[in-house]
Design a protein around this motif. Structure first.
Motif, short mmCIF file in Angstrom:
data_model
loop_
_atom_site.label_atom_id
_atom_site.label_comp_id
_atom_site.label_asym_id
_atom_site.label_seq_id
_atom_site.Cartn_x
_atom_site.Cartn_y
_atom_site.Cartn_z
N ARG A 178 -5.38 41.13 -12.77
CA ARG A 178 -4.43 42.24 -12.72
C ARG A 178 -3.41 42.10 -13.85
NH1 ARG A 178 -2.77 41.95 -6.30
NH2 ARG A 178 -4.90 41.99 -5.42
N ARG A 180 -0.53 43.81 -13.99
CA ARG A 180 0.83 43.96 -13.49
C ARG A 180 1.38 42.60 -13.07
NH1 ARG A 180 4.00 48.18 -12.00
NH2 ARG A 180 5.55 47.85 -10.36
N CYS A 181 2.55 42.25 -13.61
CA CYS A 181 3.24 40.98 -13.32
C CYS A 181 2.40 39.78 -13.74
CB CYS A 181 3.61 40.87 -11.84
SG CYS A 181 4.66 42.19 -11.22
N ASP A 265 3.30 46.48 -18.38
CA ASP A 265 2.92 45.97 -17.06
C ASP A 265 2.77 44.46 -17.06
OD1 ASP A 265 2.93 48.53 -16.07
OD2 ASP A 265 0.77 48.83 -16.32
#
Length: 358
Positions: A178, A180-181, A265
């Motif tokens: 992912r 994001r983060c 992101d």
């Protein structure tokens, strides 16, 4: 016997040359062509030049010469007008400094350096230690852009991943795809897997001395408590205060830079500049609602039984200005006594709670 014409050429005037510096041998052994030209030897001229400068009070390095030679009539003119000579020297030195400064600025503009492609910096980033990422990002703009990419953080995670280390669900390899983060998750995983970071957390005391200063004017974002049962069936109450720390007045260069939009992101972190204050007490205490308020006063003292600690927190609606102390009758006070332990956890700490959906 020299001829009559040559004897006439060998004569010199006492007004032009000094008897202490010029000898007969200078003319007797000289070339007739040089004597006919009426010029003095270079060694003799230099000796006279030094003597004239000493009489005029001028330094040898300040008077400009033409090809290392000075005409005697010009040196005599310098001796007669010494004040004008000093002014000319000052003007010459100032103009020389300006030319030198202008030349250096021109060289600095011309020497912009070589611009290497990002692919080279991405290869070099594969050999950078986690504690040297900030230094690597400060080399140039392309090096900083490399530290913003998702490929850089994924490679850093795979390089230090160990299967025998416990990791939260969000930090497992199957969830690291992912974007994001991603940066925050890789940094959290390094404090579980990377030995220098793990030892740094172990060396930190449970109650740092800078805790009151760190939480000055911090905003309380969340508050909760829970009952914890120890190994000896002793129950303790754990009070958790999630704070957002006051941003520093003087930020470093990297904190002022904004990552590219395509990597926004990757750098997103909802817990940025956040910390968690955990206070474990032996007895339950009723705590008023302080979410959204600012911490203005925080102290850790010795409890009345002289075996534990006593924590006092004061919350206000508005932050306190620098240099002013809050009044005792203002704000919402919270007193926890007796306190078993106090821990201040940053967002990257292994014990810091974070959402698995981050």
């Amino acid at each position: 016997m020299p001829r009559k014409g040559n004897r006439k050429r060998l004569k010199y005037r006492a007004d032009d040359l000094s008897s202490q510096s010029v000898t007969v041998a200078d003319y007797a052994n000289s070339d007739p062509a040089v004597v006919k030209s009426g010029r003095v030897k270079k060694a003799v001229a230099n000796a006279i030049q030094k003597e004239v400068k000493a009489l005029c009070g001028l330094e040898a390095s300040c008077v400009p010469t033409e090809d290392g030679e000075t005409v005697l009539s010009e040196t005599g003119r310098l001796c007669e007008s010494s004040d004008e000579g000093f002014e000319n020297i000052n003007e010459f030195s100032s103009s020389k400094k300006k030319k030198t400064k202008r030349h250096k600025e021109q060289i600095a503009v011309e020497r912009t350096g070589d611009n290497y492609p990002i692919d080279i910096w991405l290869v070099l980033a594969s050999y950078i230690r986690p504690e040297d990422i900030t230094k690597f990002a400060l080399i140039c703009k392309n090096a900083w852009i490399v530290t913003c990419t998702a490929a850089f953080w994924i490679r850093l995670y795979k390089r230090h991943y160990r299967m025998n280390v416990y990791l939260p669900v969000r930090l497992l390899p199957e969830f690291m795809d992912r974007l994001r983060c991603l940066r925050a998750c890789v940094i959290r995983s390094l404090y579980h897997m990377y030995e220098p970071f793990c030892s740094r957390v172990a060396r930190n005391p449970p109650i740092p001395e800078s805790t009151p200063n760190t939480l000055a004017n911090a905003k309380c974002l969340l508050f909760w408590y829970r009952k914890v049962t120890g190994a000896k069936s002793e129950a303790t109450w754990e009070f958790n205060f999630k704070f957002q720390k006051q941003p520093p007045k003087k930020k470093d260069y990297l904190s002022r830079l904004q990552p590219p939009l395509e990597y926004k992101d990757v750098h997103f972190n909802p817990d940025h500049d956040c910390c968690l204050l955990q206070v474990s007490t032996l007895n339950f205490s009723c705590i008023p609602v302080v979410m959204g308020m600012t911490l203005s006063y925080f102290t850790i003292n010795v409890s009345t039984d002289m075996r534990h600690h006593r924590v006092r927190l004061v919350f206000q609606d508005t932050p306190v200005r620098n240099g002013k102390k809050p009044r005792g009758d203002q704000g919402v006070p919270i007193v926890l006594d007796p306190v078993h332990s106090v821990n201040l956890l940053d967002w990257w700490h292994p014990k810091y709670p974070f959402s698995a959906m981050a």
